[in-house]
Scaffold this active site. Structure first.
Site, PDB file in Angstrom:
ATOM      1  N   ARG A 133       0.835  -1.205   0.000  1.00 13.73           N
ATOM      2  CA  ARG A 133       0.000   0.000   0.000  1.00 13.73           C
ATOM      3  C   ARG A 133       0.867   1.251   0.000  1.00 13.73           C
ATOM      4  O   ARG A 133       0.639   2.189  -0.775  1.00 13.73           O
ATOM      5  CB  ARG A 133      -0.909  -0.018   1.240  1.00 13.73           C
ATOM      6  N   ARG A 134       1.869   1.280   0.869  1.00  9.80           N
ATOM      7  CA  ARG A 134       2.754   2.446   0.935  1.00  9.80           C
ATOM      8  C   ARG A 134       3.605   2.560  -0.321  1.00  9.80           C
ATOM      9  O   ARG A 134       3.809   3.658  -0.845  1.00  9.80           O
ATOM     10  CB  ARG A 134       3.642   2.348   2.173  1.00  9.80           C
ATOM     11  N   ARG A 151      11.120  -5.576   6.925  1.00 10.23           N
ATOM     12  CA  ARG A 151      10.100  -6.194   7.755  1.00 10.23           C
ATOM     13  C   ARG A 151      10.557  -6.276   9.190  1.00 10.23           C
ATOM     14  O   ARG A 151      11.680  -5.954   9.522  1.00 10.23           O
ATOM     15  CB  ARG A 151       9.759  -7.592   7.210  1.00 10.23           C
ATOM     16  N   ARG A 157      12.445  -2.390  13.108  1.00  9.60           N
ATOM     17  CA  ARG A 157      12.644  -1.509  11.950  1.00  9.60           C
ATOM     18  C   ARG A 157      13.420  -0.261  12.340  1.00  9.60           C
ATOM     19  O   ARG A 157      14.254   0.225  11.565  1.00  9.60           O
ATOM     20  CB  ARG A 157      11.280  -1.131  11.340  1.00  9.60           C
TER      21      ARG A 157
END
Length: 311
Positions: A133-134, A151, A157
């Site tokens: 989506r991003r 991930r 992250r």
């Protein structure tokens, strides 16, 4: 019905999952003083796997072991981020959603060590994200930036960012709030810039459908507006039959006067195709609104876009 003396909550062991359980524990014990809460830890296949989620069965990889703990009677309650629960198939037989907690922030945040905003990032900046989506939205709005797969939970992250695996991150505001790391936020992106995933900011409480005592104990934690918004969004995703590699985004909003709106978009992975639909419920119930917006997207060619994406 009498409230049980003990409720066992199954949880992944990540800081995010444990923070979510702590919120539920606090709200439950405030509602039912004296109630004991026990955490039943599990490690899901999604936690262990650092590759493409599509190869592991999609977002359901984060819920399979949790579902098993419920169905086998090792736990009484599960706390899920709704955005991580597949909507293209029903909940496991024998389980139900008992409540949707009051919704948190639905927006995404940019994390950049140098404090730059998204529009100020230089060409070639590496944005760490594994969200299709991003990636699709950045490809459409900021094609000069480079998305690199990253991930792991939010803490992991942030560690990878410090190690230089990316130059900046996109993370959910709600997630950063839950783990107490809003200090790293450089910019909160408006939904017009980065439309959120289905179910953003919503925690769902899942129980066995025959466990009426637990259902009764937790149902009062539910927020009516969040229930309406989530019902509309998940019906949209269900009708579209989107999979984990489908760049589908959208959010419903309940107004104070009772009206409900739903905006949704379907993207091609490269962001070159963007389908958009936005409707108000009027007299429609939430599920019908979700269906109506999905049909509007299907009329624009959403089926062809979704089916063209490998998964």
């Amino acid at each position: 019905m009498a409230v049980p003396d003990l409720i066992r909550i199954v949880s992944r062991s990540s800081p995010m999952a444990l923070a979510q359980v702590e919120r539920v524990r606090a709200e439950l014990t405030a509602l039912h003083p004296g109630l004991a809460i026990e955490v039943v830890p599990v490690t899901t296949s999604g936690d262990r796997w650092m590759g493409d989620l599509g190869r592991l069965g999609g977002k359901g990889a984060f819920t399979k072991e949790v579902d098993a703990a419920l169905l086998e009677g090792r736990a009484d309650l599960a706390v899920h981020c709704v955005k991580d629960i597949p909507a293209d198939r029903p909940l496991p037989a024998g389980t139900v959603f008992a409540a949707f907690l009051k919704r948190d922030d639905i927006r995404d945040a940019l994390v950049h060590p140098g404090g730059l905003t998204l529009d100020a990032l230089p060409d070639g900046t590496r944005i760490g994200t594994s969200s299709v989506r991003r990636v699709a939205q950045l490809s459409a709005s900021h094609p000069q930036l480079t998305c690199v797969p990253l991930r792991g939970n939010a803490n992991r992250r942030l560690e990878k960012l410090e190690q230089g695996d990316a130059d900046a991150l996109l993370l959910a505001v709600a997630g950063l709030e839950r783990i107490g790391r809003t200090d790293v936020i450089t910019e909160i992106l408006p939904v017009e810039t980065m439309i959120p995933p289905i179910g953003a900011g919503v925690l769902a409480l899942q129980c066995r459908e025959d466990d009426s005592a637990t259902i009764d104990a937790v149902s009062d934690l539910g927020d009516p507006d969040t229930h309406r918004e989530t019902t509309a969004e998940r019906m949209l995703l269900h009708v579209l039959q989107g999979h984990c590699n489908s760049p589908i985004a959208g959010y419903a909003r309940a107004e104070r006067d009772g009206r409900l709106s739903l905006r949704a978009r379907v993207f091609s992975p490269d962001g070159k195709t963007v389908l958009d639909a936005h409707e108000w419920a009027g007299p429609l119930d939430p599920a019908t609104l979700g269906t109506s917006v999905a049909v509007a997207l299907l009329r624009q060619g959403a089926r062809e876009v979704i089916d063209s994406i490998a998964h």
